[in-house]
Write a protein that holds these residues in place. Sequence first.
Motif, PDB file in Angstrom:
ATOM      1  N   GLN A   1       1.673 -10.648  -3.682  1.00 57.16           N
ATOM      2  CA  GLN A   1       0.716  -9.677  -3.177  1.00 57.16           C
ATOM      3  C   GLN A   1       1.270  -8.277  -3.264  1.00 57.16           C
ATOM      4  OE1 GLN A   1       0.660 -11.895   0.515  1.00 57.16           O
ATOM      5  NE2 GLN A   1       0.565 -13.394  -1.104  1.00 57.16           N
ATOM      6  N   SER A   2       0.356  -7.333  -3.272  1.00 48.53           N
ATOM      7  CA  SER A   2       0.754  -5.923  -3.230  1.00 48.53           C
ATOM      8  C   SER A   2       0.375  -5.369  -1.863  1.00 48.53           C
ATOM      9  CB  SER A   2       0.016  -5.152  -4.322  1.00 48.53           C
ATOM     10  OG  SER A   2       0.252  -5.749  -5.567  1.00 48.53           O
ATOM     11  N   PRO A   3       0.967  -4.231  -1.499  1.00 47.56           N
ATOM     12  CA  PRO A   3       0.634  -3.653  -0.195  1.00 47.56           C
ATOM     13  C   PRO A   3      -0.853  -3.360  -0.070  1.00 47.56           C
ATOM     14  CG  PRO A   3       2.591  -2.641  -1.066  1.00 47.56           C
ATOM     15  CD  PRO A   3       2.036  -3.494  -2.166  1.00 47.56           C
ATOM     16  N   ASN A   4      -1.368  -3.565   1.125  1.00 50.58           N
ATOM     17  CA  ASN A   4      -2.782  -3.290   1.385  1.00 50.58           C
ATOM     18  C   ASN A   4      -3.079  -1.805   1.194  1.00 50.58           C
ATOM     19  OD1 ASN A   4      -5.259  -2.664   2.974  1.00 50.58           O
ATOM     20  ND2 ASN A   4      -5.182  -4.868   3.269  1.00 50.58           N
ATOM     21  N   PRO A   5      -4.135  -1.481   0.429  1.00 54.96           N
ATOM     22  CA  PRO A   5      -4.404  -0.072   0.097  1.00 54.96           C
ATOM     23  C   PRO A   5      -5.121   0.716   1.186  1.00 54.96           C
ATOM     24  CG  PRO A   5      -6.016  -1.485  -0.955  1.00 54.96           C
ATOM     25  CD  PRO A   5      -5.072  -2.403  -0.217  1.00 54.96           C
ATOM     26  N   LEU A   6      -5.608   0.049   2.233  1.00 52.41           N
ATOM     27  CA  LEU A   6      -6.421   0.765   3.222  1.00 52.41           C
ATOM     28  C   LEU A   6      -5.665   1.894   3.898  1.00 52.41           C
ATOM     29  CD1 LEU A   6      -8.664  -1.758   5.175  1.00 52.41           C
ATOM     30  CD2 LEU A   6      -9.325   0.032   3.582  1.00 52.41           C
ATOM     31  N   ILE A   7      -4.390   1.623   4.227  1.00 49.46           N
ATOM     32  CA  ILE A   7      -3.607   2.617   4.961  1.00 49.46           C
ATOM     33  C   ILE A   7      -3.399   3.880   4.122  1.00 49.46           C
ATOM     34  CG2 ILE A   7      -1.255   3.069   5.817  1.00 49.46           C
ATOM     35  CD1 ILE A   7      -2.914   1.555   7.817  1.00 49.46           C
ATOM     36  N   SER A   8      -3.041   3.672   2.846  1.00 54.53           N
ATOM     37  CA  SER A   8      -2.799   4.858   2.021  1.00 54.53           C
ATOM     38  C   SER A   8      -4.097   5.627   1.782  1.00 54.53           C
ATOM     39  CB  SER A   8      -2.158   4.453   0.696  1.00 54.53           C
ATOM     40  OG  SER A   8      -2.935   3.483   0.041  1.00 54.53           O
ATOM     41  N   GLN A   9      -5.237   4.886   1.687  1.00 51.27           N
ATOM     42  CA  GLN A   9      -6.524   5.578   1.534  1.00 51.27           C
ATOM     43  C   GLN A   9      -6.838   6.412   2.773  1.00 51.27           C
ATOM     44  OE1 GLN A   9      -9.627   2.722   0.681  1.00 51.27           O
ATOM     45  NE2 GLN A   9      -8.747   2.137  -1.286  1.00 51.27           N
ATOM     46  N   ALA A  10      -6.449   5.863   3.939  1.00 47.37           N
ATOM     47  CA  ALA A  10      -6.811   6.527   5.190  1.00 47.37           C
ATOM     48  C   ALA A  10      -5.842   7.639   5.571  1.00 47.37           C
ATOM     49  CB  ALA A  10      -6.891   5.497   6.317  1.00 47.37           C
ATOM     50  N   MET A  11      -4.610   7.568   5.061  1.00 46.02           N
ATOM     51  CA  MET A  11      -3.615   8.591   5.406  1.00 46.02           C
ATOM     52  C   MET A  11      -3.080   9.203   4.119  1.00 46.02           C
ATOM     53  SD  MET A  11      -1.343   6.659   8.289  1.00 46.02           S
ATOM     54  CE  MET A  11      -2.095   5.588   9.489  1.00 46.02           C
ATOM     55  N   PRO A  12      -3.843  10.105   3.524  1.00 44.96           N
ATOM     56  CA  PRO A  12      -3.448  10.653   2.223  1.00 44.96           C
ATOM     57  C   PRO A  12      -2.102  11.391   2.268  1.00 44.96           C
ATOM     58  CG  PRO A  12      -5.410  11.753   3.092  1.00 44.96           C
ATOM     59  CD  PRO A  12      -5.126  10.611   4.006  1.00 44.96           C
ATOM     60  N   GLU A  13      -1.706  11.851   3.457  1.00 40.27           N
ATOM     61  CA  GLU A  13      -0.450  12.599   3.544  1.00 40.27           C
ATOM     62  C   GLU A  13       0.763  11.673   3.564  1.00 40.27           C
ATOM     63  OE1 GLU A  13      -2.654  12.013   5.821  1.00 40.27           O
ATOM     64  OE2 GLU A  13      -1.939  12.231   7.876  1.00 40.27           O
ATOM     65  N   LEU A  14       0.517  10.365   3.695  1.00 42.71           N
ATOM     66  CA  LEU A  14       1.629   9.415   3.768  1.00 42.71           C
ATOM     67  C   LEU A  14       2.265   9.252   2.388  1.00 42.71           C
ATOM     68  CD1 LEU A  14       2.859   7.436   5.901  1.00 42.71           C
ATOM     69  CD2 LEU A  14       1.306   5.697   4.998  1.00 42.71           C
ATOM     70  N   LYS A  15       3.593   9.337   2.350  1.00 44.06           N
ATOM     71  CA  LYS A  15       4.287   9.260   1.061  1.00 44.06           C
ATOM     72  C   LYS A  15       4.379   7.804   0.610  1.00 44.06           C
ATOM     73  CE  LYS A  15       8.254  11.057  -1.378  1.00 44.06           C
ATOM     74  NZ  LYS A  15       9.701  11.037  -1.233  1.00 44.06           N
ATOM     75  N   MET A  16       3.887   7.559  -0.610  1.00 43.79           N
ATOM     76  CA  MET A  16       3.823   6.198  -1.119  1.00 43.79           C
ATOM     77  C   MET A  16       4.723   6.039  -2.343  1.00 43.79           C
ATOM     78  SD  MET A  16       1.434   5.166   0.951  1.00 43.79           S
ATOM     79  CE  MET A  16       1.039   3.577   0.238  1.00 43.79           C
ATOM     80  N   GLY A  17       5.214   4.816  -2.513  1.00 45.45           N
ATOM     81  CA  GLY A  17       5.998   4.502  -3.704  1.00 45.45           C
ATOM     82  C   GLY A  17       5.076   4.112  -4.839  1.00 45.45           C
ATOM     83  N   LYS A  18       5.662   3.841  -6.002  1.00 48.18           N
ATOM     84  CA  LYS A  18       4.799   3.621  -7.167  1.00 48.18           C
ATOM     85  C   LYS A  18       4.109   2.264  -7.145  1.00 48.18           C
ATOM     86  CE  LYS A  18       8.543   2.232 -10.254  1.00 48.18           C
ATOM     87  NZ  LYS A  18       9.090   2.246 -11.571  1.00 48.18           N
ATOM     88  N   TRP A  19       4.561   1.338  -6.303  1.00 47.57           N
ATOM     89  CA  TRP A  19       3.896   0.043  -6.229  1.00 47.57           C
ATOM     90  C   TRP A  19       2.864   0.003  -5.106  1.00 47.57           C
ATOM     91  CZ3 TRP A  19       4.859  -2.051 -10.601  1.00 47.57           C
ATOM     92  CH2 TRP A  19       6.101  -1.881 -11.209  1.00 47.57           C
ATOM     93  N   GLY A  20       2.534   1.177  -4.550  1.00 49.84           N
ATOM     94  CA  GLY A  20       1.546   1.216  -3.482  1.00 49.84           C
ATOM     95  C   GLY A  20       2.159   0.936  -2.122  1.00 49.84           C
ATOM     96  N   ASN A  21       3.489   0.845  -2.085  1.00 49.71           N
ATOM     97  CA  ASN A  21       4.173   0.594  -0.818  1.00 49.71           C
ATOM     98  C   ASN A  21       4.408   1.913  -0.084  1.00 49.71           C
ATOM     99  OD1 ASN A  21       5.920   0.940  -3.177  1.00 49.71           O
ATOM    100  ND2 ASN A  21       7.551   1.069  -1.659  1.00 49.71           N
ATOM    101  N   VAL A  22       4.539   1.827   1.238  1.00 49.74           N
ATOM    102  CA  VAL A  22       4.859   3.012   2.028  1.00 49.74           C
ATOM    103  C   VAL A  22       6.359   3.285   1.887  1.00 49.74           C
ATOM    104  CG1 VAL A  22       5.005   3.934   4.384  1.00 49.74           C
ATOM    105  CG2 VAL A  22       2.990   2.631   3.675  1.00 49.74           C
ATOM    106  N   GLU A  23       6.716   4.533   1.638  1.00 50.32           N
ATOM    107  CA  GLU A  23       8.140   4.881   1.506  1.00 50.32           C
ATOM    108  C   GLU A  23       8.731   5.188   2.877  1.00 50.32           C
ATOM    109  OE1 GLU A  23       9.344   7.736  -1.371  1.00 50.32           O
ATOM    110  OE2 GLU A  23       8.856   6.373  -3.034  1.00 50.32           O
ATOM    111  N   VAL A  24       9.905   4.614   3.123  1.00 48.63           N
ATOM    112  CA  VAL A  24      10.590   4.868   4.392  1.00 48.63           C
ATOM    113  C   VAL A  24      12.053   5.206   4.134  1.00 48.63           C
ATOM    114  CG1 VAL A  24       9.152   3.337   5.825  1.00 48.63           C
ATOM    115  CG2 VAL A  24      11.173   2.406   4.663  1.00 48.63           C
ATOM    116  N   ASP A  25      12.666   5.806   5.145  1.00 49.79           N
ATOM    117  CA  ASP A  25      14.113   5.950   5.165  1.00 49.79           C
ATOM    118  C   ASP A  25      14.635   4.599   5.679  1.00 49.79           C
ATOM    119  OD1 ASP A  25      16.711   6.254   5.960  1.00 49.79           O
ATOM    120  OD2 ASP A  25      16.391   8.147   7.046  1.00 49.79           O
TER     121      ASP A  25
END
Lengths: 471, 277
Positions: A403-427
């Motif tokens: 599976q790939s990360p669910n896209p709803l969060i990135s659609q809803a939070m455009p300012e959130l930094k995402m990786g190239k696989w649609g994952n959320v980037e974290v420290d």
Amino acid sequence: MRKAVPVKERMKTPRQPMPSRSPEERNKDFFEVNQGLDAEAAVQEARRCLDCANPSCVLGCPVCIDIPSFIKLIEKGDFAASVRKIKETNSLPAICGRVCPQETQCEEVCNLKKAAGSPVAIGNLERFVSDIERAEGPAFIPEIPASTGKKAAIIGGGPAGLTVAGELAKKGHEVTVFEALHVAGGVLVYGIPEFRLPKETLKAEVEYLEKLGVEFRMNVVVGKTVGLDDLRAAGYEAFFIGSGAGLPNFMKIPGENLVGVYSANEYLTRVNLMKAYDFPNYDTPVFLGKRAAVIGGGNVAMDSVRTAQRLGAEKSMIIYRRSRTEMPARVEEVHHAEEEGIEFHFLTTPIRYIGDEQGRVRAMECQRMGLGEPDASGRRRPVPIEGSEYTEEVDLVVVAIGQSPNPLISQAMPELKMGKWGNVEVDWATMATNIPGVYAGGDIIRGGATVILAMGDARIAAAEMDKYLRG
Amino acid sequence: MAKIIQRIRLAPNIHLLEVHAPDVSRKSEAGQFLIVMPDERGERIPLTIADWDKEKGTVTAVFLIVGTSTQKLSLLKAGDDIPVFVGPLGKASEIADYGTVVCAGGCFGIAAIHPIARALKAKGNRVITLIDVKSPYLLFWEDKLRKVSDAFHLSTRDGAVDNPNTVANDLAGLLEKEKDVARVFAIGCTQMMATCAEATRPLGIRTMVSLNPIMVDGTGMCGACRVTVGETTKFACVDGPEFNGHSVDWAELFARRKSYFNDEIRSLCAWEQEIYS
């Protein structure tokens, strides 16, 4: 303890087998396969622990359970203290004791494995004490400090979210879990079948969190029903995104949208969450294939194929493009599947599905594969063998290739930094995203991984969120 | 849990459900949908949002009875709690000032097209509404639709009014007279939307259809709702539900929607036996 039973004797004791129901009986129902150790066997198994000076098992555990201590308490017969010891770092022991891939984590690095060939059955012991606690009445609730008056919002009620919720509640924060589905648990409830993780077990763990003061709000899709801004306005200051890898991957081959070709998520959700195995008593149907093929070699594939078998398939097949050695599924699950009569077709991949006039799948064309050089994952790359195509009749296909990360969060939070696989980037040291106060963990940052890795992320995030909330 | 404000029968097989759900109401936009479950044993079913009242915190959906879960929904009463009422899901309709637009509705889509027509009207469009029913007694919400339309056309297939026709033929006829239609929105059964898309294809008028494949979670997790649009697989729940009707693989959608036809009948029979015995 070390003195009471000499190391030599500890090493001589054989590993206590996990009692399980007979394959012929269990492959027709959804009741749990493993029956759990009894007290005598558990104490015996605990006695195998060498109580090493430098216990490597703890390092193998993503949530750093104090494994030697909880095992010693079992050896002493103090099961209640043992489960409390585990719960210092892990709020969901009944779940981890059942679904963690121990053989590649704590048990992999157990010194007894090196010394005597088979490690202490750490997972089985973890399951044992948590089951005993549940059987004996209400779980012990640790003392919760006075409320800090700070509010944290957890987005997604899966293993990562539940873990963060438990940790933050224990620190005295007000925690709310927002869950899109109508039942909490995420993959634990929609994905993992009851024969591996009974719903009652999960329910008890969720109730434990409620007793810690965690509030659950079901049927709320963060990003749709409420936004981050709404939550901030409602007084939430810290946020954890644990929305999981909820987007099934497909192979993009012809015929993949034929009727009867499911994603593993849909298939398992219908059966587990919506109880399609009890249709028409429950309204949600599912296809009962006679010849079922599950594509993939992970735990989800094993769960799907064993489900198809239980729903009456005469032939249930795993179609996996590499060989047995590369299969990512837990050894125990593969073993159980084999016992239950599942066929394994290695070094094979579907290249197209063939439908009938009604648009239902009736066959699939497969191709044999060879193994080439190792790829980025370190596993040998499957290479198609030209001219090896053959046709297999099937009336049910389940695609379980991740599976790939669910896209709803990135659609809803455009300012959130995402990786190239649609994952959320974290420290990775803090699980912090680029938005202050917003943390993430589990499959939304990793893609499809395991319950315990999600919980490991969650523990780091919870510690950081606690610091953040305290300013 | 959400409280039902009212549940009324609009036509023999079509019901309206108004629910108190302030969070959902606050965010609702034209073109979005809900996931609803009538009881603990029910199915999760998608319903298009037909109306909302942000002040009262209510959301309205109109549905056609198809299987057991919709049958159960049709028996709920004001004051009952509905255990699962999730939304608003999916992308909102693309609303802009296109000039002249046609909003075509049929069956439950008569209600579903309403918020789109209203939003288009509010944006300054000239809205021509075209409603397709088998017979006049299946018509509802005429007043509501007239209020948000510059022109209102009705076609009934039984010839009860002077325009016995299908919506697709009506649409073709209408487009001959109305030369400046910039966009068409069609919501109704799959057949109705497919024929509308065919009617506009030769003219090249962009035609948005609100697809209604089988769904389970409605948030992109399960992939049940996948549809082929212009050679690529889309998930109607997160990529839609609106798509360009000229690019949709209709044959595939028909087949997928029929997937559980026999199961639906079995389920209904079992349920009727249970409640009437």
